[in-house]
Scaffold this motif. Structure first.
Motif, PDB file in Angstrom:
ATOM      1  N   ILE A  22       0.758  -0.674  -0.315  1.00  0.00           N
ATOM      2  CA  ILE A  22       0.170  -0.194  -0.164  1.00  0.00           C
ATOM      3  C   ILE A  22       0.338   1.576   0.250  1.00  0.00           C
ATOM      4  O   ILE A  22       1.847   1.120   1.014  1.00  0.00           O
ATOM      5  CB  ILE A  22      -1.164   0.291   1.369  1.00  0.00           C
ATOM      6  CG1 ILE A  22      -1.604  -0.995   1.753  1.00  0.00           C
ATOM      7  CG2 ILE A  22      -1.843   1.209   1.391  1.00  0.00           C
ATOM      8  CD1 ILE A  22      -2.387  -1.216   2.805  1.00  0.00           C
ATOM      9  N   ALA A  23       0.479   2.210  -0.788  1.00  0.00           N
ATOM     10  CA  ALA A  23       1.248   3.372  -0.794  1.00  0.00           C
ATOM     11  C   ALA A  23       0.407   4.509  -0.494  1.00  0.00           C
ATOM     12  O   ALA A  23      -0.741   4.798  -0.062  1.00  0.00           O
ATOM     13  CB  ALA A  23       1.071   4.003  -2.143  1.00  0.00           C
ATOM     14  N   ALA A  24       1.084   5.031   1.333  1.00  0.00           N
ATOM     15  CA  ALA A  24       0.872   5.954   2.227  1.00  0.00           C
ATOM     16  C   ALA A  24       1.489   6.764   2.537  1.00  0.00           C
ATOM     17  O   ALA A  24       2.215   6.786   2.343  1.00  0.00           O
ATOM     18  CB  ALA A  24       0.129   4.927   3.277  1.00  0.00           C
ATOM     19  N   ALA A  25       1.109   6.800   4.031  1.00  0.00           N
ATOM     20  CA  ALA A  25       1.980   8.144   4.196  1.00  0.00           C
ATOM     21  C   ALA A  25       2.441   7.335   6.590  1.00  0.00           C
ATOM     22  O   ALA A  25       1.518   7.235   6.501  1.00  0.00           O
ATOM     23  CB  ALA A  25       1.056   9.528   4.595  1.00  0.00           C
ATOM     24  N   ARG A  26       2.716   8.585   6.839  1.00  0.00           N
ATOM     25  CA  ARG A  26       3.334   8.040   8.020  1.00  0.00           C
ATOM     26  C   ARG A  26       3.138   9.339   8.723  1.00  0.00           C
ATOM     27  O   ARG A  26       3.045  10.676   7.732  1.00  0.00           O
ATOM     28  CB  ARG A  26       4.529   7.547   8.935  1.00  0.00           C
ATOM     29  CG  ARG A  26       5.875   8.449   9.288  1.00  0.00           C
ATOM     30  CD  ARG A  26       6.616   7.760   9.341  1.00  0.00           C
ATOM     31  NE  ARG A  26       8.123   7.724   8.996  1.00  0.00           N
ATOM     32  CZ  ARG A  26       8.699   9.113   9.579  1.00  0.00           C
ATOM     33  NH1 ARG A  26       8.305   9.153  10.663  1.00  0.00           N
ATOM     34  NH2 ARG A  26       9.990   9.087   8.688  1.00  0.00           N
ATOM     35  N   ILE A  27       2.856   9.585   9.705  1.00  0.00           N
ATOM     36  CA  ILE A  27       2.961  11.303  10.793  1.00  0.00           C
ATOM     37  C   ILE A  27       3.954  11.745  11.160  1.00  0.00           C
ATOM     38  O   ILE A  27       4.509  10.673  12.492  1.00  0.00           O
ATOM     39  CB  ILE A  27       1.405  11.623  11.581  1.00  0.00           C
ATOM     40  CG1 ILE A  27       0.130  11.510  10.567  1.00  0.00           C
ATOM     41  CG2 ILE A  27       1.624  12.964  12.107  1.00  0.00           C
ATOM     42  CD1 ILE A  27      -0.794  10.925  11.368  1.00  0.00           C
ATOM     43  N   ASP A  28       4.988  12.439  10.868  1.00  0.00           N
ATOM     44  CA  ASP A  28       6.377  13.055  11.969  1.00  0.00           C
ATOM     45  C   ASP A  28       5.476  14.137  12.831  1.00  0.00           C
ATOM     46  O   ASP A  28       5.524  15.210  11.970  1.00  0.00           O
ATOM     47  CB  ASP A  28       7.363  12.861  10.914  1.00  0.00           C
ATOM     48  CG  ASP A  28       8.303  14.121  11.552  1.00  0.00           C
ATOM     49  OD1 ASP A  28       8.324  13.202  13.035  1.00  0.00           O
ATOM     50  OD2 ASP A  28       9.611  13.709  11.013  1.00  0.00           O
ATOM     51  N   ARG A  29       5.680  14.002  14.253  1.00  0.00           N
ATOM     52  CA  ARG A  29       5.203  14.956  15.081  1.00  0.00           C
ATOM     53  C   ARG A  29       6.274  15.711  15.152  1.00  0.00           C
ATOM     54  O   ARG A  29       6.429  16.669  16.046  1.00  0.00           O
ATOM     55  CB  ARG A  29       4.378  14.676  15.498  1.00  0.00           C
ATOM     56  CG  ARG A  29       3.182  14.114  15.469  1.00  0.00           C
ATOM     57  CD  ARG A  29       1.974  14.097  16.469  1.00  0.00           C
ATOM     58  NE  ARG A  29       0.563  13.885  16.014  1.00  0.00           N
ATOM     59  CZ  ARG A  29       0.295  12.132  15.553  1.00  0.00           C
ATOM     60  NH1 ARG A  29       1.468  11.443  15.280  1.00  0.00           N
ATOM     61  NH2 ARG A  29      -1.283  11.985  15.316  1.00  0.00           N
ATOM     62  N   ARG A  30       7.249  15.268  15.145  1.00  0.00           N
ATOM     63  CA  ARG A  30       8.985  15.770  15.764  1.00  0.00           C
ATOM     64  C   ARG A  30       9.453  17.187  15.335  1.00  0.00           C
ATOM     65  O   ARG A  30       9.185  18.106  16.200  1.00  0.00           O
ATOM     66  CB  ARG A  30      10.189  15.170  15.034  1.00  0.00           C
ATOM     67  CG  ARG A  30      10.440  13.293  16.261  1.00  0.00           C
ATOM     68  CD  ARG A  30      11.788  13.757  15.021  1.00  0.00           C
ATOM     69  NE  ARG A  30      11.062  12.742  13.557  1.00  0.00           N
ATOM     70  CZ  ARG A  30      12.114  12.098  13.381  1.00  0.00           C
ATOM     71  NH1 ARG A  30      12.695  11.631  13.865  1.00  0.00           N
ATOM     72  NH2 ARG A  30      12.079  11.980  11.766  1.00  0.00           N
TER      73      ARG A  30
END
Ligand SMILES: *[C@@H]1O[C@H](CO)[C@@H](O)[C@H](O)[C@H]1NC(C)=O
Ligand SMILES: *[C@@H]1O[C@H](CO)[C@@H](O)[C@H](O)[C@H]1NC(C)=O
Ligand SMILES: *[C@@H]1O[C@H](CO)[C@@H](O)[C@H](O)[C@H]1NC(C)=O
Ligand SMILES: *[C@@H]1O[C@H](CO)[C@@H](O)[C@H](O)[C@H]1NC(C)=O
Ligand SMILES: *[C@@H]1O[C@H](CO)[C@@H](O)[C@H](O)[C@H]1NC(C)=O
Ligand SMILES: *[C@@H]1O[C@H](CO)[C@@H](O)[C@H](O)[C@H]1NC(C)=O
Length: 326
Positions: A260-268
């Motif tokens: 699956i092409a998707a995203a992750r959340i980078d909260r840094r």
């Protein structure tokens, strides 16, 4: 054809100079003025693939020496002089915009979703796509998007991301959290399209398993990927198998897995979305995550497809196909 290679060796900080793994990433550059490859369809057993670009063309890649040729287009009256080289900023609906595509290997039929012209098919010689369907249950497709073929039967599963907003109205669709997308099936025997599911929140990708027992379908705005049972159980008896944000195309990998092409959340730093590929098995168990930030920054990718041990990566916002090897 220029292919740039970046090699990134990761060295363990605990054991001096022990090379843990070597990732390599190269780019297959699209021809001049071509950009926005959204999806990839490989020929059986070769590195040759089809892809659709922003200016409405379907290109075919024939290996590093031959490069790309113009293969086809879905816009019924596409003018090369008007359309070739148009970019995301000046997208012209009369040029078409092929997005999802899948090749039926036995018949060499290339099924295509064109964002403006609907669902169609092209033969092995390419040229104009024959439009097969522009609406279902009386409701036109506004954004035909994801396609997969069940190879043994030739049945095709595809999505319409929205019944209201076209591809240029993405931001509006996002702001109202549009949930008018549909999952559709083209029955190759009776040539009819049926609606399998409605009220999906921007379904961009679909993949069917080898046995045609289920399909996976992604909801880009809904931030989830569903497993929909096609037999036995009712379609509404379905499970969420992945919750990575902004899932787009889904591609079979090996016998029973999917990318699956998707995203992750980078909260840094600040909330920001970074592109990933997530490999899951048919029960939704996460097998592997590939992080693509190093090469794409915060540009989202639309497809991750495995071929010959490498991952081929498409993104609507770049002018190359990424090739990732680990
Ligand atoms: C790119 O487009 C420009 C203007 O549309 C044109 O002059 C140029 O020849 C094109 N280049 C290629 C490689 O097609
Ligand atoms: C086809 O395209 C030409 C040039 O863009 C235009 O003049 C003509 O009206 C178009 N015809 C149709 C049927 O869309
Ligand atoms: C968006 O739509 C989805 C699916 O209908 C729903 O679950 C979600 O709560 C909605 N989110 C917002 C912010 O409206
Ligand atoms: C689902 O979609 C249909 C039309 O496709 C619409 O009539 C219905 O109100 C929708 N249901 C929900 C819960 O949004
Ligand atoms: C999906 O994820 C994005 C990014 O985190 C978020 O902005 C959006 O509100 C989420 N949508 C829903 C329906 O939860
Ligand atoms: C997926 O992986 C999990 C964990 O290894 C396993 O329990 C499950 O049976 C697998 N599902 C399939 C369909 O292979």
């Amino acid at each position: 054809m220029t292919t740039k290679t970046i090699t990134a060796p990761f060295v363990s900080t605990f054991i001096l100079l022990r090379v843990v793994s070597a990732i390599s990433f190269s780019r297959i550059q699209l021809p001049g003025n071509a950009s926005g490859p959204e999806a990839l369809a490989f020929e059986l057993g070769t590195e040759h693939f089809f892809t659709g670009i922003v200016d409405g063309r379907i290109l075919k890649y024939q290996g590093p020496t031959a490069g790309f040729i113009d293969f086809g287009f879905a816009a019924p009256n596409r003018s090369k002089s008007v359309c070739d080289g148009t970019s995301l900023a000046d997208m012209n609906p009369t040029c078409g915009r092929p997005v999802g595509m899948a090749l039926h290997h036995q018949t060499k039929r290339l099924y295509v979703c064109d964002a403006f012209f609907g669902f169609g098919v092209s033969g092995p010689e390419g040229g104009p796509v024959t439009i097969l369907s522009t609406m279902a249950d009386g409701e036109p497709y506004r954004f035909c998007n994801g396609v997969d073929v069940h190879q043994p039967t030739g049945n095709v599963y595809f999505t319409d991301a929205s019944a209201v907003y076209d591809i240029r109205q993405f931001k509006t669709a996002a702001s109202v959290n549009d949930s008018t997308g549909r999952l559709l099936k083209y029955d190759v025997e009776n040539k009819r399209v049926t609606v399998l599911l409605r009220n999906l929140s921007y379904p961009g990708g679909v993949a069917v398993d080898e046995e045609e027992q289920f399909v996976l379908v992604s909801e880009f705005f809904g931030n989830r990927t569903w497993k929909i049972q096609l037999r036995g159980n009712k379609p509404e008896e379905s499970d969420i198998v992945n919750t990575r944000p902004m899932p787009d195309n889904i591609k079979k990998a090996g016998v029973d897995d999917f990318w699956i092409a998707a995203a992750r959340i980078d909260r840094r730093t600040r909330p920001s979305l970074l592109p990933i590929g997530a490999r899951i098995n048919a029960s939704g168990h996460l097998i592997k995550t590939v992080h693509l930030k190093q090469w794409y920054g915060n540009i989202l990718v639309s497809e991750v497809q495995e071929f010959d041990g490498k991952l081929y990566i498409a993104s609507e916002f770049v002018d190359f196909i990424g090739v990732y090897e680990n």
